[in-house]
Design a protein around this motif. Structure first.
Motif, PDB file in Angstrom:
ATOM      1  N   LEU A   1       0.856  -1.192   0.000  1.00  0.00           N
ATOM      2  CA  LEU A   1       0.000   0.000   0.000  1.00  0.00           C
ATOM      3  C   LEU A   1       0.890   1.240   0.000  1.00  0.00           C
ATOM      4  N   VAL A   2       0.625   2.146  -0.907  1.00  0.00           N
ATOM      5  CA  VAL A   2       1.410   3.375  -1.011  1.00  0.00           C
ATOM      6  C   VAL A   2       0.477   4.531  -1.316  1.00  0.00           C
ATOM      7  N   GLN A   3       0.841   5.705  -0.853  1.00  0.00           N
ATOM      8  CA  GLN A   3       0.027   6.889  -1.125  1.00  0.00           C
ATOM      9  C   GLN A   3       0.268   7.384  -2.548  1.00  0.00           C
ATOM     10  N   PRO A   4      -0.700   8.086  -3.102  1.00  0.00           N
ATOM     11  CA  PRO A   4      -0.483   8.684  -4.429  1.00  0.00           C
ATOM     12  C   PRO A   4       0.776   9.543  -4.432  1.00  0.00           C
ATOM     13  N   GLY A   5       1.545   9.416  -5.501  1.00  0.00           N
ATOM     14  CA  GLY A   5       2.820  10.119  -5.606  1.00  0.00           C
ATOM     15  C   GLY A   5       3.992   9.355  -5.045  1.00  0.00           C
ATOM     16  N   GLY A   6       3.718   8.259  -4.375  1.00  0.00           N
ATOM     17  CA  GLY A   6       4.766   7.459  -3.764  1.00  0.00           C
ATOM     18  C   GLY A   6       5.435   6.522  -4.746  1.00  0.00           C
ATOM     19  N   SER A   7       6.344   5.702  -4.205  1.00  0.00           N
ATOM     20  CA  SER A   7       7.138   4.792  -5.025  1.00  0.00           C
ATOM     21  C   SER A   7       7.126   3.388  -4.430  1.00  0.00           C
ATOM     22  N   LEU A   8       7.303   2.423  -5.304  1.00  0.00           N
ATOM     23  CA  LEU A   8       7.500   1.037  -4.922  1.00  0.00           C
ATOM     24  C   LEU A   8       8.496   0.424  -5.893  1.00  0.00           C
ATOM     25  N   ARG A   9       9.207  -0.577  -5.395  1.00  0.00           N
ATOM     26  CA  ARG A   9      10.109  -1.337  -6.252  1.00  0.00           C
ATOM     27  C   ARG A   9       9.696  -2.801  -6.180  1.00  0.00           C
ATOM     28  N   LEU A  10       9.223  -3.310  -7.321  1.00  0.00           N
ATOM     29  CA  LEU A  10       8.851  -4.708  -7.404  1.00  0.00           C
ATOM     30  C   LEU A  10      10.056  -5.531  -7.845  1.00  0.00           C
ATOM     31  N   SER A  11      10.077  -6.769  -7.384  1.00  0.00           N
ATOM     32  CA  SER A  11      11.144  -7.689  -7.737  1.00  0.00           C
ATOM     33  C   SER A  11      10.542  -8.982  -8.262  1.00  0.00           C
ATOM     34  N   CYS A  12      11.208  -9.580  -9.229  1.00  0.00           N
ATOM     35  CA  CYS A  12      10.798 -10.871  -9.766  1.00  0.00           C
ATOM     36  C   CYS A  12      12.006 -11.789  -9.739  1.00  0.00           C
ATOM     37  N   ALA A  13      11.939 -12.834  -8.940  1.00  0.00           N
ATOM     38  CA  ALA A  13      13.016 -13.809  -8.853  1.00  0.00           C
ATOM     39  C   ALA A  13      12.709 -14.982  -9.764  1.00  0.00           C
ATOM     40  N   ALA A  14      13.631 -15.286 -10.654  1.00  0.00           N
ATOM     41  CA  ALA A  14      13.417 -16.331 -11.653  1.00  0.00           C
ATOM     42  C   ALA A  14      14.352 -17.511 -11.420  1.00  0.00           C
ATOM     43  N   SER A  15      13.885 -18.690 -11.784  1.00  0.00           N
ATOM     44  CA  SER A  15      14.723 -19.879 -11.692  1.00  0.00           C
ATOM     45  C   SER A  15      14.211 -20.929 -12.662  1.00  0.00           C
ATOM     46  N   GLY A  16      15.074 -21.896 -12.965  1.00  0.00           N
ATOM     47  CA  GLY A  16      14.654 -23.021 -13.790  1.00  0.00           C
ATOM     48  C   GLY A  16      14.842 -22.843 -15.281  1.00  0.00           C
ATOM     49  N   PHE A  17      15.469 -21.745 -15.698  1.00  0.00           N
ATOM     50  CA  PHE A  17      15.742 -21.537 -17.120  1.00  0.00           C
ATOM     51  C   PHE A  17      16.935 -20.581 -17.231  1.00  0.00           C
ATOM     52  N   PRO A  18      17.589 -20.545 -18.387  1.00  0.00           N
ATOM     53  CA  PRO A  18      18.755 -19.653 -18.554  1.00  0.00           C
ATOM     54  C   PRO A  18      18.319 -18.201 -18.627  1.00  0.00           C
ATOM     55  N   PHE A  19      18.214 -17.602 -17.488  1.00  0.00           N
ATOM     56  CA  PHE A  19      17.581 -16.290 -17.303  1.00  0.00           C
ATOM     57  C   PHE A  19      18.129 -15.236 -18.252  1.00  0.00           C
ATOM     58  N   SER A  20      19.431 -15.175 -18.397  1.00  0.00           N
ATOM     59  CA  SER A  20      20.030 -14.082 -19.167  1.00  0.00           C
ATOM     60  C   SER A  20      19.659 -14.131 -20.645  1.00  0.00           C
ATOM     61  N   ASN A  21      19.145 -15.246 -21.108  1.00  0.00           N
ATOM     62  CA  ASN A  21      18.804 -15.386 -22.526  1.00  0.00           C
ATOM     63  C   ASN A  21      17.403 -14.908 -22.878  1.00  0.00           C
ATOM     64  N   TYR A  22      16.618 -14.556 -21.871  1.00  0.00           N
ATOM     65  CA  TYR A  22      15.199 -14.309 -22.098  1.00  0.00           C
ATOM     66  C   TYR A  22      14.746 -12.920 -21.694  1.00  0.00           C
ATOM     67  N   ALA A  23      13.797 -12.425 -22.482  1.00  0.00           N
ATOM     68  CA  ALA A  23      13.090 -11.212 -22.090  1.00  0.00           C
ATOM     69  C   ALA A  23      12.104 -11.540 -20.969  1.00  0.00           C
ATOM     70  N   ILE A  24      11.936 -10.589 -20.089  1.00  0.00           N
ATOM     71  CA  ILE A  24      10.973 -10.710 -18.990  1.00  0.00           C
ATOM     72  C   ILE A  24      10.017  -9.525 -19.074  1.00  0.00           C
ATOM     73  N   SER A  25       8.754  -9.815 -18.906  1.00  0.00           N
ATOM     74  CA  SER A  25       7.744  -8.767 -18.956  1.00  0.00           C
ATOM     75  C   SER A  25       7.028  -8.624 -17.629  1.00  0.00           C
ATOM     76  N   TRP A  26       6.599  -7.408 -17.369  1.00  0.00           N
ATOM     77  CA  TRP A  26       5.700  -7.128 -16.247  1.00  0.00           C
ATOM     78  C   TRP A  26       4.322  -6.815 -16.831  1.00  0.00           C
ATOM     79  N   TYR A  27       3.318  -7.465 -16.270  1.00  0.00           N
ATOM     80  CA  TYR A  27       1.929  -7.193 -16.613  1.00  0.00           C
ATOM     81  C   TYR A  27       1.205  -6.774 -15.337  1.00  0.00           C
ATOM     82  N   ARG A  28       0.040  -6.202 -15.526  1.00  0.00           N
ATOM     83  CA  ARG A  28      -0.798  -5.920 -14.371  1.00  0.00           C
ATOM     84  C   ARG A  28      -2.251  -6.165 -14.735  1.00  0.00           C
TER      85      ARG A  28
END
Length: 120
Positions: A11-38
């Protein structure tokens, strides 16, 4: 086994900031594009950002310079720095990747999501 795990929502107030993180495993991560959806309640899923294997990025029009995607190939993580948050940014945020399988097919994987709520 491919796994994507999001964290950092809250929960954040309007005008605030958040940093989301996505931890990946099970595939050669550096070879792939990663997308964020909402996906907000009663709305369709929309693309927030994509970061390619070469660190190119593209963003949904609604981002308008407020969000920045980055990646850490050493630790197989992707981040979404979100600034100047607005109530309309309230949604569940997912990270996603389309992975090549040994059978020559491509499969989309997605994490369980992290809730972002922007409210005063």
């Amino acid at each position: 086994q491919v796994r994507l795990v999001e964290s950092g929502g809250g929960l954040v107030q309007p005008g605030g900031s958040l940093r989301l993180s996505c931890a990946a495993s099970g595939f050669p991560f550096s070879n792939y594009a990663i997308s964020w959806y909402r996906q907000a309640l009663e709305k369709e899923r929309e693309l927030v950002a994509t970061i390619t294997s070469t660190n190119s990025t593209n963003y949904g029009d609604f981002v308008k310079g407020r969000f920045t995607a980055s990646r850490d190939n050493t630790n197989s993580r992707v981040y979404l720095q979100m600034n100047s948050l607005r109530p309309e940014d309230t949604a569940v945020y997912f990270c996603s990747a389309i992975i090549n399988t040994a059978l020559g097919t491509r499969v989309r994987y997605q994490g369980q999501g992290t809730q972002v709520t922007v409210s005063s």
